[in-house]
Design an enzyme around this catalytic site. Structure first.
Site, mmCIF file in Angstrom:
data_model
loop_
_atom_site.group_PDB
_atom_site.id
_atom_site.type_symbol
_atom_site.label_atom_id
_atom_site.label_comp_id
_atom_site.label_asym_id
_atom_site.label_seq_id
_atom_site.Cartn_x
_atom_site.Cartn_y
_atom_site.Cartn_z
ATOM 1 N N CYS A 50 -13.482 -7.778 7.397
ATOM 2 C CA CYS A 50 -12.432 -8.798 7.212
ATOM 3 C C CYS A 50 -12.424 -9.822 8.336
ATOM 4 O O CYS A 50 -11.796 -10.872 8.211
ATOM 5 C CB CYS A 50 -11.063 -8.143 7.084
ATOM 6 S SG CYS A 50 -10.927 -7.102 5.633
ATOM 7 N N HIS A 77 -5.318 -13.480 8.946
ATOM 8 C CA HIS A 77 -5.940 -12.645 7.920
ATOM 9 C C HIS A 77 -4.824 -12.039 7.075
ATOM 10 O O HIS A 77 -3.797 -11.599 7.599
ATOM 11 C CB HIS A 77 -6.777 -11.546 8.584
ATOM 12 C CG HIS A 77 -7.308 -10.542 7.610
ATOM 13 N ND1 HIS A 77 -7.916 -10.918 6.426
ATOM 14 C CD2 HIS A 77 -7.301 -9.188 7.624
ATOM 15 C CE1 HIS A 77 -8.274 -9.825 5.771
ATOM 16 N NE2 HIS A 77 -7.913 -8.766 6.458
ATOM 17 N N ASN A 113 -5.647 -8.965 -0.187
ATOM 18 C CA ASN A 113 -6.590 -9.052 0.927
ATOM 19 C C ASN A 113 -7.982 -9.365 0.373
ATOM 20 O O ASN A 113 -8.598 -8.520 -0.279
ATOM 21 C CB ASN A 113 -6.579 -7.708 1.684
ATOM 22 C CG ASN A 113 -7.532 -7.688 2.868
ATOM 23 O OD1 ASN A 113 -8.356 -8.591 3.030
ATOM 24 N ND2 ASN A 113 -7.418 -6.655 3.681
HETATM 25 N N1 COA Z 1 2.384 3.478 -4.271
HETATM 26 C C1 COA Z 1 3.333 4.392 -4.002
HETATM 27 N N2 COA Z 1 3.243 5.236 -2.972
HETATM 28 C C2 COA Z 1 2.176 5.139 -2.167
HETATM 29 C C3 COA Z 1 1.140 4.207 -2.400
HETATM 30 C C4 COA Z 1 1.282 3.364 -3.513
HETATM 31 N N3 COA Z 1 0.358 2.430 -3.806
HETATM 32 N N4 COA Z 1 0.201 4.348 -1.433
HETATM 33 C C5 COA Z 1 0.612 5.332 -0.614
HETATM 34 N N5 COA Z 1 1.806 5.814 -1.065
HETATM 35 C C6 COA Z 1 2.596 6.880 -0.481
HETATM 36 C C7 COA Z 1 1.803 7.802 0.393
HETATM 37 O O1 COA Z 1 1.155 8.796 -0.383
HETATM 38 C C8 COA Z 1 2.854 8.394 1.298
HETATM 39 O O2 COA Z 1 3.532 9.405 0.574
HETATM 40 P P1 COA Z 1 4.086 10.724 1.345
HETATM 41 O O3 COA Z 1 5.072 10.215 2.342
HETATM 42 O O4 COA Z 1 4.668 11.514 0.231
HETATM 43 O O5 COA Z 1 2.878 11.347 1.984
HETATM 44 C C9 COA Z 1 3.827 7.221 1.489
HETATM 45 O O6 COA Z 1 3.558 6.302 0.412
HETATM 46 C C10 COA Z 1 3.654 6.506 2.808
HETATM 47 O O7 COA Z 1 2.261 6.290 3.030
HETATM 48 P P2 COA Z 1 1.721 5.438 4.224
HETATM 49 O O8 COA Z 1 0.234 5.347 4.132
HETATM 50 O O9 COA Z 1 2.304 5.963 5.525
HETATM 51 O O10 COA Z 1 2.386 4.001 3.905
HETATM 52 P P3 COA Z 1 2.377 2.674 4.702
HETATM 53 O O11 COA Z 1 3.753 2.178 4.874
HETATM 54 O O12 COA Z 1 1.502 2.753 5.943
HETATM 55 O O13 COA Z 1 1.666 1.657 3.680
HETATM 56 C C11 COA Z 1 -0.493 0.607 3.433
HETATM 57 C C12 COA Z 1 0.348 1.883 3.260
HETATM 58 C C13 COA Z 1 -1.912 0.908 3.026
HETATM 59 C C14 COA Z 1 0.121 -0.454 2.553
HETATM 60 C C15 COA Z 1 -0.424 0.161 4.912
HETATM 61 O O14 COA Z 1 -0.669 1.262 5.748
HETATM 62 C C16 COA Z 1 -1.383 -0.931 5.270
HETATM 63 O O15 COA Z 1 -1.287 -2.036 4.789
HETATM 64 N N6 COA Z 1 -2.321 -0.621 6.169
HETATM 65 C C17 COA Z 1 -3.218 -1.559 6.787
HETATM 66 C C18 COA Z 1 -4.137 -2.112 5.783
HETATM 67 C C19 COA Z 1 -5.081 -3.044 6.366
HETATM 68 O O16 COA Z 1 -4.723 -3.887 7.136
HETATM 69 N N7 COA Z 1 -6.308 -2.868 5.962
HETATM 70 C C20 COA Z 1 -7.377 -3.714 6.095
HETATM 71 C C21 COA Z 1 -7.650 -4.188 7.427
HETATM 72 S S1 COA Z 1 -8.714 -5.463 7.174
#
Ligand code: COA
Length: 318
Positions: free
Chosen positions: A112, A245, A275
């Site tokens: 990215c 980004h 993204n």
């Molecule tokens: N819908 C519903 N629930 C979801 C889900 C979805 N699409 N994806 C994950 N969950 C659940 C998880 O299973 C977890 O459940 P649990 O508490 O029962 O275990 C809960 O939501 C929280 O998960 P978590 O991963 O801690 O959520 P988060 O707030 O960190 O959000 C992302 C997840 C992926 C949206 C976030 O972490 C993110 O954007 N990360 C960075 C991504 C990024 O920048 N990537 C690329 C870099 S270039």
């Protein structure tokens, strides 16, 4: 001699994937996706919309906005990690599609952060007198590398391409660039390519430990924006727009807060695009310019973060 942006362009596939579409694919909800990411919809490339095809379309628009012809270019750099072929490179495909021969053309792989890397290389080529006008493209179709059953990744990524023409100028456009990487946390975000772009088993898909990547991104980007401003001897008060980004709205707002920037001075496209990996910064830049918000003379901070980990920035006077 300095480098500056002469024109920009973007391309988005026609097919839209909404949060409602995702509710039919995995266990998720529109509310959860909007609250945790800010994304409402993203574009999905068809088979024909390869990285090279999308990159070429974005390049044509960038050339048009710079009032230039392909023959005016003396290098093509493409940031991508989802091109159809390892070789020919996506940059060679784009050069070929534009009818351009006899100039250097090569890809840059920095996930990215790819556009920041490609931009910094273009800037260095211009400053060293190797080129006068360079086409810099970010093109990716990462949605196809996500497991359609993995709700933690399939909701995030969209496809597209953005492009900029970077040219030599007696006006200083590029004020500072900064690139970095650290492989220590590489396993948190990986994409193997045993069969490029066509996953055939579970382990071929993009893997991401989202919440860990999130925490790292916030800390790394906070350091990056300060280092970049320092390099140019500027402060956040000098900024007109942040062009970040587009990974997650919460990451973007954290960076804007760090810079004391109101969200009205941040270009946000992820609600409609998700993204798009290396395309996200040039697409956001193009959107800011075409909407009339970004004007000539404005000071912009472009920043990105991605797998590797890699991160990079460009502080520019548009
Ligand atoms: N819908 C519903 N629930 C979801 C889900 C979805 N699409 N994806 C994950 N969950 C659940 C998880 O299973 C977890 O459940 P649990 O508490 O029962 O275990 C809960 O939501 C929280 O998960 P978590 O991963 O801690 O959520 P988060 O707030 O960190 O959000 C992302 C997840 C992926 C949206 C976030 O972490 C993110 O954007 N990360 C960075 C991504 C990024 O920048 N990537 C690329 C870099 S270039």
């Amino acid at each position: 001699m300095y480098s500056r942006i002469l024109g920009t362009g973007g391309y988005l596939p026609e097919q839209v994937r909404t949060n409602a579409d995702l509710e039919r694919m995995v266990e998720t909800s529109d509310e959860w996706i909007i609250e945790r990411t800010g994304i409402k919809e993203r574009r999905i490339a068809s088979e024909q919309e390869t990285a090279a095809y999308m990159g070429t379309e974005a390049a044509k628009k960038a050339l048009e906005s710079a009032r230039l012809q392909p023959a005016d270019l003396d290098a093509v750099i493409c940031a991508t990690t989802s091109s159809q072929y390892a070789f020919p490179s996506c940059a060679c495909e784009i050069a070929g599609a534009l009818g351009l021969a006899g100039v250097p053309a090569f890809d840059v792989a920095a996930a990215c952060s790819g556009f920041s890397y490609a931009y910094a290389i273009a800037h260095a080529m211009i400053m060293s007198g190797q080129a006068q006008k360079i086409l810099v493209v970010g093109a990716d179709r990462i949605s196809h590398a996500c497991n359609p059953q993995d709700r933690t990744t399939i909701i995030l990524f969209g496809d597209g391409a953005g492009a900029a023409i970077v040219g030599a100028s007696d006006e200083q456009g590029t004020l500072a660039v900064h690139l970095s990487s650290d492989a220590k946390r590489a396993p948190l975000l990986t994409l193997p390519h045993p069969v490029r772009g066509r996953p055939s088993s579970e382990s071929d898909y993009l893997y991401m430990k989202g919440n860990e990547v999130f925490k790292q991104a916030v800390v790394i980007l906070a350091g990056l924006v300060n280092q970049t401003l320092e390099k140019a001897g500027m402060s956040d008060a000098d900024l007109d727009f942040l062009v970040p980004h587009q990974a997650n709205l919460r990451i973007i707002t954290a960076t804007a807060r760090k810079l004391h920037l109101d969200m009205s001075r941040v270009i946000v496209t992820l609600d409609k695009q998700g993204n798009t990996s290396s395309a996200s910064v040039p697409l956001a830049l193009d959107e800011g310019i075409r909407s009339g918000r970004i004007q000539r003379g404005h000071v912009l901070l472009l920043e990105s973060f991605g797998g590797g980990f890699t991160w990079g920035s460009a502080l520019i006077r548009y």
